[in-house]
Design a protein around this motif. Structure first.
Motif, PDB file in Angstrom:
ATOM      1  N   LYS A  93      24.679 117.561 -36.398  1.00 45.35           N
ATOM      2  CA  LYS A  93      23.781 117.156 -37.623  1.00 45.35           C
ATOM      3  C   LYS A  93      22.332 118.246 -37.595  1.00 45.35           C
ATOM      4  N   LYS A  94      22.221 118.849 -36.559  1.00 38.21           N
ATOM      5  CA  LYS A  94      21.380 119.905 -36.607  1.00 38.21           C
ATOM      6  C   LYS A  94      20.020 119.441 -36.775  1.00 38.21           C
ATOM      7  N   SER A  95      19.714 118.000 -35.836  1.00 34.85           N
ATOM      8  CA  SER A  95      18.321 117.333 -36.116  1.00 34.85           C
ATOM      9  C   SER A  95      17.973 117.082 -34.610  1.00 34.85           C
ATOM     10  N   GLU A  96      16.659 117.111 -34.532  1.00 34.23           N
ATOM     11  CA  GLU A  96      16.181 116.823 -33.099  1.00 34.23           C
ATOM     12  C   GLU A  96      16.083 115.052 -33.064  1.00 34.23           C
ATOM     13  N   ILE A  97      16.666 114.782 -31.671  1.00 35.52           N
ATOM     14  CA  ILE A  97      17.163 113.535 -31.421  1.00 35.52           C
ATOM     15  C   ILE A  97      16.086 113.103 -30.096  1.00 35.52           C
ATOM     16  N   TRP A  98      15.689 114.051 -29.318  1.00 35.14           N
ATOM     17  CA  TRP A  98      14.791 113.738 -28.207  1.00 35.14           C
ATOM     18  C   TRP A  98      13.783 114.763 -28.078  1.00 35.14           C
ATOM     19  N   SER A  99      12.639 114.560 -27.386  1.00 34.72           N
ATOM     20  CA  SER A  99      11.700 115.472 -26.913  1.00 34.72           C
ATOM     21  C   SER A  99      11.119 115.089 -25.785  1.00 34.72           C
ATOM     22  N   TYR A 100      10.483 116.132 -25.100  1.00 36.07           N
ATOM     23  CA  TYR A 100       9.536 115.850 -23.892  1.00 36.07           C
ATOM     24  C   TYR A 100       8.679 116.712 -23.785  1.00 36.07           C
ATOM     25  N   LYS A 101       7.445 116.552 -23.450  1.00 40.49           N
ATOM     26  CA  LYS A 101       6.306 117.373 -23.274  1.00 40.49           C
ATOM     27  C   LYS A 101       5.559 116.935 -22.008  1.00 40.49           C
ATOM     28  N   ASN A 102       5.232 118.202 -21.202  1.00 41.64           N
ATOM     29  CA  ASN A 102       4.479 117.905 -20.091  1.00 41.64           C
ATOM     30  C   ASN A 102       3.476 119.183 -19.609  1.00 41.64           C
ATOM     31  N   LYS A 103       2.458 118.695 -19.437  1.00 45.09           N
ATOM     32  CA  LYS A 103       1.488 119.726 -19.183  1.00 45.09           C
ATOM     33  C   LYS A 103       1.410 119.889 -17.525  1.00 45.09           C
ATOM     34  N   PHE A 104       1.363 121.288 -17.266  1.00 47.25           N
ATOM     35  CA  PHE A 104       0.985 121.708 -15.602  1.00 47.25           C
ATOM     36  C   PHE A 104       0.018 122.410 -15.418  1.00 47.25           C
TER      37      PHE A 104
END
Length: 177
Positions: free
Chosen positions: A166-177
């Motif tokens: 489908k070429k679609s984003e289904i999950w994302s994660y973001k973390n600052k370090f």
């Protein structure tokens, strides 16, 4: 006469085998980019390991990756993208992401194919639409890791999961370090 022929043959064999000796390069030379990254690493391997572990745990807990057609889902991991220069061991981070997913026992992990790679499918070799060719060799999902650095030298590790069909984003994660 036989002794002379034997001696000449032995000399030729010794000369031939003497040219086959492998020569070591000096240890001061660096041959790969990952080895160069190790010396100038701004992010420790412990930090990279923690980032990979946290992101794979959250991904697996989200249950966004499901079996496909009575088989394990295939996840292709793309190269780590960096906003600027990658001053850390990108190979190590990518490897830890792969290992975390493989050890879950829920997915098959491969390298994500680039757009110009040939991908084997049940219909034969395909060059177009390589991200999903309906075969065991093409991924069902693409994991896109990236690292960005802000002005205060803090980093942001982002991972997104895209459905390859489908070429679609289904999950994302973001973390600052």
């Amino acid at each position: 006469m036989k002794g002379l022929k034997f001696a000449i043959l032995a000399v030729f064999i010794a000369m031939f085998l003497g040219g086959c000796i492998a020569k070591k390069s000096p240890t001061s030379e660096q041959s790969s980019s990952s080895e160069q990254n190790l010396k100038s690493a701004k992010i420790s391997e412990a930090t990279l390991k923690k980032l990979a572990s946290d992101s794979t745990k959250k991904l697996l807990a989200s249950k966004k990756i499901s079996k496909q057609k009575n088989r394990f889902a295939i996840v292709g991991i793309s190269e780590i993208s960096c906003e600027k220069k990658c001053d850390f061991n990108t190979d190590f981070l990518r490897k830890k992401l792969k290992v975390g997913l493989i050890h879950s026992g829920k997915v098959v992990v491969i390298d994500a194919p680039s757009s110009d790679e040939l991908v084997f499918s049940n219909d034969g070799l395909k060059k177009s639409n390589a991200s999903h060719a309906n075969s065991i060799y093409s991924p069902d999902f693409i994991l896109l890791p990236s690292v960005k650095f802000s002005g205060d030298k803090n980093g942001i590790f982002e991972v997104s999961l895209k459905d390859a069909e489908k070429k679609s984003e289904i999950w994302s994660y973001k973390n600052k370090f």
